[in-house]
Structures are given as structure tokens and as C-alpha cells.
Write an enzyme that holds these catalytic residues in place. Structure first.
Site, mmCIF file in Angstrom:
data_model
loop_
_atom_site.group_PDB
_atom_site.id
_atom_site.type_symbol
_atom_site.label_atom_id
_atom_site.label_comp_id
_atom_site.label_asym_id
_atom_site.label_seq_id
_atom_site.Cartn_x
_atom_site.Cartn_y
_atom_site.Cartn_z
ATOM 1 N N THR A 84 39.707 46.293 35.544
ATOM 2 C CA THR A 84 39.908 47.713 35.248
ATOM 3 C C THR A 84 40.896 48.340 36.231
ATOM 4 O OG1 THR A 84 37.919 48.255 36.527
ATOM 5 C CG2 THR A 84 37.687 48.126 34.125
ATOM 6 N N LYS A 106 40.850 35.141 41.501
ATOM 7 C CA LYS A 106 41.747 36.301 41.506
ATOM 8 C C LYS A 106 43.041 36.009 42.271
ATOM 9 C CE LYS A 106 38.026 39.711 40.932
ATOM 10 N NZ LYS A 106 38.442 40.418 39.713
ATOM 11 N N HIS A 145 30.398 39.493 31.196
ATOM 12 C CA HIS A 145 31.505 39.789 32.119
ATOM 13 C C HIS A 145 32.112 38.545 32.757
ATOM 14 C CE1 HIS A 145 31.490 44.216 32.380
ATOM 15 N NE2 HIS A 145 30.201 44.118 32.134
ATOM 16 N N LYS A 183 41.031 44.206 45.118
ATOM 17 C CA LYS A 183 39.937 43.778 44.244
ATOM 18 C C LYS A 183 39.054 42.828 45.055
ATOM 19 C CE LYS A 183 43.106 42.403 41.331
ATOM 20 N NZ LYS A 183 42.856 42.804 39.972
ATOM 21 N N ARG A 184 37.926 42.426 44.466
ATOM 22 C CA ARG A 184 37.063 41.446 45.123
ATOM 23 C C ARG A 184 37.870 40.248 45.591
ATOM 24 N NH1 ARG A 184 33.635 38.412 41.990
ATOM 25 N NH2 ARG A 184 34.599 39.303 40.146
ATOM 26 N N LYS A 217 43.933 51.359 35.974
ATOM 27 C CA LYS A 217 44.113 52.490 36.898
ATOM 28 C C LYS A 217 45.536 52.514 37.452
ATOM 29 C CE LYS A 217 39.276 51.913 38.189
ATOM 30 N NZ LYS A 217 38.373 51.326 39.197
#
Length: 726
Positions: free
Chosen positions: A568, A462, A190, A456-457, A572
């Protein structure tokens, strides 16, 4: 409030051991004795299928001390804390998921959590296998009946644990146990960051799990043997490189039997000259030793000598010995029969970069399995209004089980009736989120503004920082305009953030602080009003996501290219008719292919360019865009409060150094990002075109159902034919 669906199974428990020592018995077998013993107790949660008669079981584990560990004498003597120590130590394993691991205590607890899960689950699996096998247990059938998929490196200890059980308890040979283990386990990677691949201190693991370290050392020896056999010993540099990259034990000397494989012949050896006086050899060695010790030989005329300190030479600082580590990802690749990445671009990076040496050795092990999400949860349940519209226009609810049918929406994308119903459903979802925001934060937002969401985290790769700096730039430009100019140039936006920063991740916490400070300033600015709001939703979780995602119109997936394995939430959001702005990273690549390039807002550097851009930065060649410098200066001006943001802004400056030099290329991608956001504003002004894009995103999300992913795993990794259930 507890969980009424969770059933405690006190009749199903297994012993789990820590610490202790390994001894050889008279039977020649290894015995792990002493140490700290706890019990893992099963808890069962029923998982019903969707419109089937099938219910499977999710088995969880809690920890407690065995009753004999309670010190009744100490308790009766009044030493209650001491008497209860074993129970407290056992229960602590389940207190906090992912505890802070900066301290040795935190690391120990984290390792205990991982081993407890692996040991309890494997003991349970083996018990069931033996029960179902009856009197004659055929261990060769074990890999045909059992599949263990290691989801990242956290369950890696199941490899040495399965070996330990098969060898020490079930009396199998090393060869048989290793063959069974390799056919039983497979590994999903991952992360593309080599430095993020999990490594554990060998000393800590030796102390906590001594038998497992013995097994890991033997696996490492087998791997060394394989590498030496593959590459030979003639090219010493190549062999050294392969051993350095591939060994499971890092910074650990080669075992004795391999000690000479890297020894090169000394090409500088002097010819064998016979000395007339044997004492000359002794004198030569003595002079050499003295010189190496930082001393200088002064020869006297009478042949005597004296040793004086050589003041000209300074002894170098002793180099600290690098820590001895167990590289869990390497153990996963060696111990399993399959390795997969979780998106097409990620799987290529895994082969080309992360595990390239392993890929060269075992190319047949490496596969791709793009992640998926369930349409039952992420459309049907969380977005009932949109679900009704989809069912009406497709003419069947079969899309819930067969997402391929979502593609049929494409032929209605320009239908005005569908577009009107689509917009109404979206607006109703936005009204619900506006109420949630009011309740959780006290801020009022307009459901008529564009809902722009990044949840998200919180992590530097990110790039929530890129998002908020883009918002700061937008705010600054608004402040420089007249009210009429603002209205003409900017679409009203509600910019929503959500996510959690890890307990000890200081930079991530700074980013959260910065977002909330920007929000506090912007949201109270009467000149801006509903043209711009910045919201950080507290305590983000799946329940919050189930509300935010159906209401989202623009979703940000803006990681530095090549650093997001898959993602992911992008799937969504697309399923719910949300348009994505993002880089060519992770599953974004495949989503863009499915929904169409015109229905995805793309910006930023490409994955293959990143290494070169970082090198350019290190060489001092990067010239930041004036707009980026303008934003940093604006932040440092104190407009967002008294907090000192030098550390945060400083991370984006300089050419090298830890926590500096803009490793995640925020500055590089900033101009491309804000220009792309201008295109977003223009597109949103044409609601007919925007709605068409939204419909096509839902239609193109059919590829990202977890049903497809599960079938691919069954077929390609485990060679299982899916059974059609009644």
C-alpha cells in the site's frame, strides 16, 4: 503521555478462559471448566467521519485478572509476587504486540493475544445483537446484521469461538451454528508463500484451548467427508493428495470412520496355496520377522536353526515424527463464505497456487479486492502544499472524497505553471525531511539531490538487499572516476531506508546493519560529497512516513515478482507524485496500468518465471552477472568496516540449501535493476519530463482510494448497499 481520546469502559468487560478441561454434563452439553480466567476490558476511541456528522467507535481491549484471582492471604503473608501472579499473567497479554515466538512461552503468549481479541470481540458483538433483538432473538438474522472480516489468519480463532458460543452457551445445534458461522465470516489472504501461512502446534492449542480443538477436529471431519464425496475413493493417489493439501489438521491420522478410504488392495498378495504342514506357515512368519529385525536365518542340516546378526545391513536412522499442526489458513477458507486476495495478480496466485484445491472445490468463494489507502490521510493531511495545488487546478476540493477527480490533472500535465508550483511543493517537503534526517541521524543532505526512498518492513522478499547492493555498485563506480566524470554520469541522490526487522529475524537485522555500515562509509567520503548519501531513518512509523512520502521523488517497490500480495505504500507514494521503480508484483501491476507504462520504471523477472529460475539455480545452470560478483567482492574487501558479511553474501551463493541459493533472486535481477537505475538518472536530468511523470502518477492514483475498496467489500462480499450519509 497516554491517549486522551481513549476512554476506558470498566462497565464493559468479558471473561476469557485458557487451559482447563472439557467435560460432558448430565444435559449432554460440553462444559469448559477450570483453567486460567482473565477479563478483557473495553477501551473506546471515537473515529469521526470527514466532513460528516457521523462518528463511529473503535473498540480496543486490555486484559486484567478478575478481582477474585488476587490471593489476599498470600499477599498478607508477605508473598507479594505470588499474590500478584494472576494479574501479571493477564496484563502480560497486552505488553508487547507480536512478541518473539521462537520459545514456547513466546508462542503461548502470541496465541493468547489472538484468542483474547477474538473472544472478547465476539462476546461483545453477540451481546449487542441480543440487546438490539429484544425479547425474541432470531439467530438466523445474525449473518444479516454482523460481518466478521478475518484480516489474514491472526483472527482465525473467531471461527471455533463463534461455534463454541453458539453451541455451548446459546444451545444451537451444530448444523445451525455452522451455517451461521460460515455466513458471518470471510477471509482476506495477505501472503502468497505457502510456508508463511500460519500454523499452530496442535499440542499447544490442545493445552491452551481444549474446547476449540474439539470443534476444529469436527470441522476437519466435515471437510474430509466433503473431499471424499467430491473425489470418491477409486483414485487413491488423487484422494490422498487432496486430503494432504486441504485438511485443517496436518500430520494427524484420519479419523476412525475414514481410516479405510486410502487403503489400496494389495496387488502383490500370493495365491492362496494350501500348505501340507501347518507348521511351515509358522516357520515362514518367524523367518520374515527375524529378517525384518536385521537378523539372518542360517538353516542347519539337522533342521535346527540359529540367528546371527546381519553385519552387512545397517539399520536406518529413525525418522522423527512430523509435528501435528493446525493450518489456520485452511480453517479460514473452510469456515468463511468468501476469500479474497488484495491485488489482481495476488488473487490469481491465490486461486492458481496457494489455495488451488479449494478453488477447484468452491470457485464461487474466491474474489479480488485490491487494497486502497485514504486520500484524507495520505494527501490532504500529510501534504497540504500539494493538496492546495490539486484543488486549485481541478477547481474543487471534492477530490478528497471522490478521488476519481484526480484524473483531471492529466489535462494540465504539460502546463509550465503547474509544473513550477509542483516542483516548489516537492522541494519544500524535501527541506522538511532534510531537517528530520539532521535531527535523527546527524547527517546533512541536500534538498537539491533526488530523494530515493524505500520504507517498509525489512524482509528478504522485499529486497532492501538489492537496493543497497545497487547503491554499493554506484559508489564503487563513482570511486573509479574522476570528479568531472562523476558529475557527468551520476545524478546526486539521497537514498533513504526505513523499516523494522522482526525480533528474531536475524537475516533482516543483518541487512539493517549492512545499510548503516554502507551509510557510515559513503556519507563520510569527501570525494563523494552530496553526490550520494545513504540514510537509515531510525524508529520508522506512520508519523515519519507522513513526512518522507510527500518528499519522495523515486520510490522502490522491488520485491521478487509474485511474492508481494499488494503493498500500500506504493499507492501512497504515487498519490504524492512520486515515480516508482519496481517489479511486476502486487499492486505495482495495476499502478503501472493506471499511471502509464512510460511513467513507471520496470525491471526484473516476471512472476510466472520465478519457479523456473529457481529450478535452473538448483540444477547449477545460473551464471551470475560479472557486475554482481564485483559488488560481492567489494563488500567482502572490508571497505564498509570490520563486520563479517560472509553470512549475508553467502545467502546469495550456492545452488541449494536453507539460507543460500539466492531464493529471492537478487543476483538474477541485479543487472536489470542497475540498468533501470541508469534510466532513472537520465530521466531526472530532464526536470520538465520528470515533473510531468510526477503529475501523471498523482492523476493515476485515483483507483487506489480505500473508499473504493470498502464499497467493493460491501457490495461483493457482504451484499450491503452503501448508504449516503447527510
Amino acid at each position: 503521555m497516554g491517549n486522551p481520546w481513549e476512554i476506558v469502559r470498566n462497565d464493559v468487560s468479558y471473561p476469557v478462559k485458557f487451559y482447563g478441561q472439557v467435560v460432558s454434563g448430565s444435559d449432554g452439553k460440553k462444559h469448559w471448566i477450570g483453567g486460567e480466567d482473565i477479563l478483557a476490558v473495553a477501551h473506546d476511541v471515537p473515529i469521526p467521519g470527514y466532513k460528516t456528522k457521523t462518528t463511529i467507535n473503535l473498540r480496543l481491549w486490555s486484559t486484567k485478572a478478575a478481582s477474585e484471582e488476587f490471593d489476599l492471604y498470600a499477599f498478607n503473608a508477605g508473598n507479594h509476587t505470588e499474590a500478584n501472579e494472576a494479574l501479571a499473567n493477564a496484563e502480560k497479554i497486552c505488553y508487547i504486540l507480536y512478541p518473539g515466538d521462537e520459545s514456547i512461552e513466546g508462542k503461548t503468549l502470541r496465541l493468547k493475544q489472538q484468542y483474547t481479541l477474538c473472544s472478547a470481540s465476539l462476546q461483545d458483538i453477540i451481546t449487542r445483537f441480543e440487546r438490539r433483538s429484544g425479547a425474541a432473538v432470531n439467530w438466523e438474522e445474525f449473518p444479516e446484521k454482523v460481518a466478521v472480516q478475518m484480516n489474514d489468519t491472526h483472527p482465525t480463532l473467531c471461527i471455533p469461538e463463534l461455534m463454541r458460543i453458539l453451541i455451548d452457551i446459546k444451545d444451537l445445534s451444530w448444523e445451525d451454528a455452522w451455517s451461521i458461522t460460515q455466513r458471518t465470516v470471510a477471509y482476506t489472504n495477505h501472503t502468497v508463500l505457502p510456508e508463511a501461512l500460519e500454523k499452530w502446534s496442535l499440542d499447544l492449542m490442545q493445552k491452551l484451548l481444549p474446547r476449540h480443538v474439539e470443534i476444529i477436529e469436527l470441522i476437519d471431519q466435515e471437510l474430509i467427508q466433503t473431499i471424499v464425496a467430491e473425489y470418491g475413493t477409486s483414485n487413491s493417489e488423487l484422494l490422498k493428495k487432496k486430503l494432504t493439501e486441504m485438511r485443517i489438521l496436518d500430520n494427524v491420522e484420519l479419523p476412525v470412520e475414514f481410516a479405510d478410504v486410502l487403503v489400496k488392495p494389495d496387488e502383490t498378495t500370493e495365491p492362496n496355496v494350501k500348505l501340507e504342514n501347518p507348521e511351515q506357515e509358522v516357520e515362514k512368519d518367524h523367518n520374515k520377522e527375524a529378517k525384518e529385525g536385521g537378523e539372518e536365518i542360517i538353516a542347519k542340516e539337522d533342521g535346527a536353526e540359529s540367528i546371527v546378526e546381519d553385519e552387512k545391513e545397517e539399520l536406518p536412522e529413525p525418522v522423527p515424527e512430523p509435528p501435528k499442526l493446525v493450518r489456520m489458513a485452511n480453517l479460514c477458507v473452510v469456515g468463511g463464505h468468501a476469500v479474497n486476495g488484495v491485488a489482481e495478480i495476488h488473487s490469481e496466485i491465490v486461486k492458481d497456487e496457494v489455495f488451488n484445491s479449494f478453488y477447484q472445490l468452491w470457485p464461487e468463494k474466491f474474489q479480488n479486492k485490491t487494497n486502497g489507502v485514504t486520500p484524507r490521510r495520505w494527501i490532504r493531511f500529510c501534504n497540504p502544499e500539494l493538496s492546495k495545488i490539486i484543488t486549485k487546478w481541478i477547481g474543487t476540493e471534492d477530490w478528497v472524497l471522490n478521488t476519481e477527480k484526480l484524473a483531471e490533472l492529466r489535462k494540465f500535465a504539460d502546463n509550465e505553471d503547474l509544473q513550477k508550483q509542483w516542483r516548489e511543493a516537492k522541494r519544500n517537503n524535501k527541506i522538511k525531511v532534510a531537517a528530520l534526517i539532521r535531527e535523527r541521524t546527524g547527517y546533512s543532505v541536500s534538498p537539491d539531490a533526488m530523494f530515493d526512498i524505500q520504507v517498509k518492513r525489512i524482509h528478504e522478499y522485499k529486497r532492501q538487499l538489492l537496493n543497497i547492493l545497487g547503491i554499493v555498485y554506484r559508489y564503487k563506480k563513482m570511486k573509479e572516476m574522476t570528479p568531472a566524470e562523476r558529475k557527468a554520469n551520476f545524478v546526486p541522490r539521497v537514498c533513504i531506508f526505513g523499516g523494522k526487522a522482526f525480533a528474531t529475524y536475524v537475516q533482516a537485522k543483518r541487512i539493517v546493519k549492512f545499510i548503516t555500515d554502507v551509510g557510515a562509509t559513503v556519507n563520510h567520503d569527501p570525494e563523494i560529497g552530496d553526490l550520494l548519501k545513504v540514510i537509515f531513518v531510525p524508529d520508522y512509523n506512520v508519523s515519519v512516513a507522513e513526512m518522507l512520502i510527500p518528499a519522495s521523488e523515486l520510490s522502490q517497490h522491488i520485491s521478487t515478482a509474485g511474492m508481494e500480495a499488494s503493498g500500500t505504500s506504493n499507492m501512497k507514494f504515487a498519490m504524492n507524485g512520486c515515480i516508482l521503480i519496481g517489479t511486476l508484483d502486487g499492486a505495482n501491476v495495476e499502478i503501472r496500468e493506471e499511471v502509464g507504462e512510460d511513467n513507471f520504471f520496470l525491471f526484473g523477472a516476471k512472476a510466472h518465471e520465478i519457479a523456473g529460475l529457481r529450478k535452473e539455480r538448483a540444477e547449477g545452470k545460473f551464471v551470475p552477472d560479472p557486475r554482481f560478483e564485483e559488488v560481492k567482492k567489494f563488500v567482502r574487501s572490508g571497505v564498509f568496516g570490520p563486520y563479517n558479511y560472509d553470512e549475508l553474501m553467502g545467502s546469495l551463493e550456492g545452488n541449494e540449501g536453507f539460507g543460500r541459493a539466492d531464493y529471492f533472486l537478487v543476483g538474477k535481477d541485479f543487472p536489470s535493476y542497475i540498468e533501470c537505475q541508469e534510466k532513472v538518472d537520465q530521466a531526472y536530468k530532464d526536470q520538465k519530463t520528470w515533473t510531468r511523470m510526477s503529475i501523471l502518477n498523482t492523476a493515476g492514483s485515483h483507483k487506489f482510494s480505500s473508499d473504493r475498496t470498502i464499497h467493493e467489500y460491501a457490495r461483493d462480499i457482504w451484499n450491503i448497499k452503501p448508504v449516503e450519509l447527510p
